[in-house]
Design a protein around this motif. Sequence first.
Motif: not given
Length: 296
Positions: A104-111, A177-178, A217-221, A284-290
């Motif tokens: 819920t948090t990732t999808l709502i925030s991304a939208w 963040l996104i 991925v960063s936001a989800a973690l 890896r995806q976490f560090l790349r996204g940040l």
Amino acid sequence: MTAVTSTSASTPIAANRATRGPGWIRRAIAQLFVGLILVLLVLAVIYPLLWMVFSSFKNNSELFANPWSLPGELRWGNFERAWNAGVVRFFVNSTLVTAASIVTTTLISAWAAYGLVRVNVPFSGPITGLLLGGLMVAPTVALIPLFGLLQRLHVYDSLWALLILYTAFRIPFTTFLIRAYLIDMPREMDEAAYVDGATRTQIFWRLVLPVCRPILVSAALLQALFAWNEFAFALVFISNTENKTLPVGLMDMQSRLLTEWPVQFAGLTMAALPMIILFLIGQRQFLRGLTEGMGK
């Protein structure tokens, strides 16, 4: 002829030494000092975790007699007792709330971030400022009004209450963040898809989300770490033992187990293990996204 050759051969070495100058010693010492600090930081983080894991395999007498030694044998029964003492129920509750809040948090925030960056939304500036203002609200300040609100919504003392709160209080940070990641994404991608007949919804799901995978991925973690370890909301708004999550459930289990410390350490180890595994998988995806988000 040989002397000339040896002299010309040694010239690059001499030039290299002259170029380095006396400052390379200070730089080497500085790098060594930084490396030593990093090693100490790693030990400060890893050693308590290792001590907790080793203590979970001991018994009480071994734990108090030799607290810093390795266990004499692997007592897997401590994990079984912790599991039967209620960790299994707390583990399921935390998994459900964490997984649902990530979605819920990732999808709502991304939208929301997509709308603020890629769509001409009226008053997008004030809306962004309002979202940033949400980062400054301490969750503990809202405990009293939230208590009455959740009761009126008939979700008090349920996992729905935690899902609503974990989503609502994390949307501002996750959206920010996104949004930082989306700002410099070329708009030509959207325009090309729009020319091909794609709608806003199709562009969001089929184009924007795959491109934003690292920051998602960063936001989800980050959301997983928050929801898995959150204590205040779970303590105040959950009173039924069947609905408690791991942080509050382990505290409740401690009051029942009293001095059975190895069993409590076994429960703590099982609570920490999923987040460690999850971070190792997505690091890896976490560090790349940040890093890409901060760079933009």
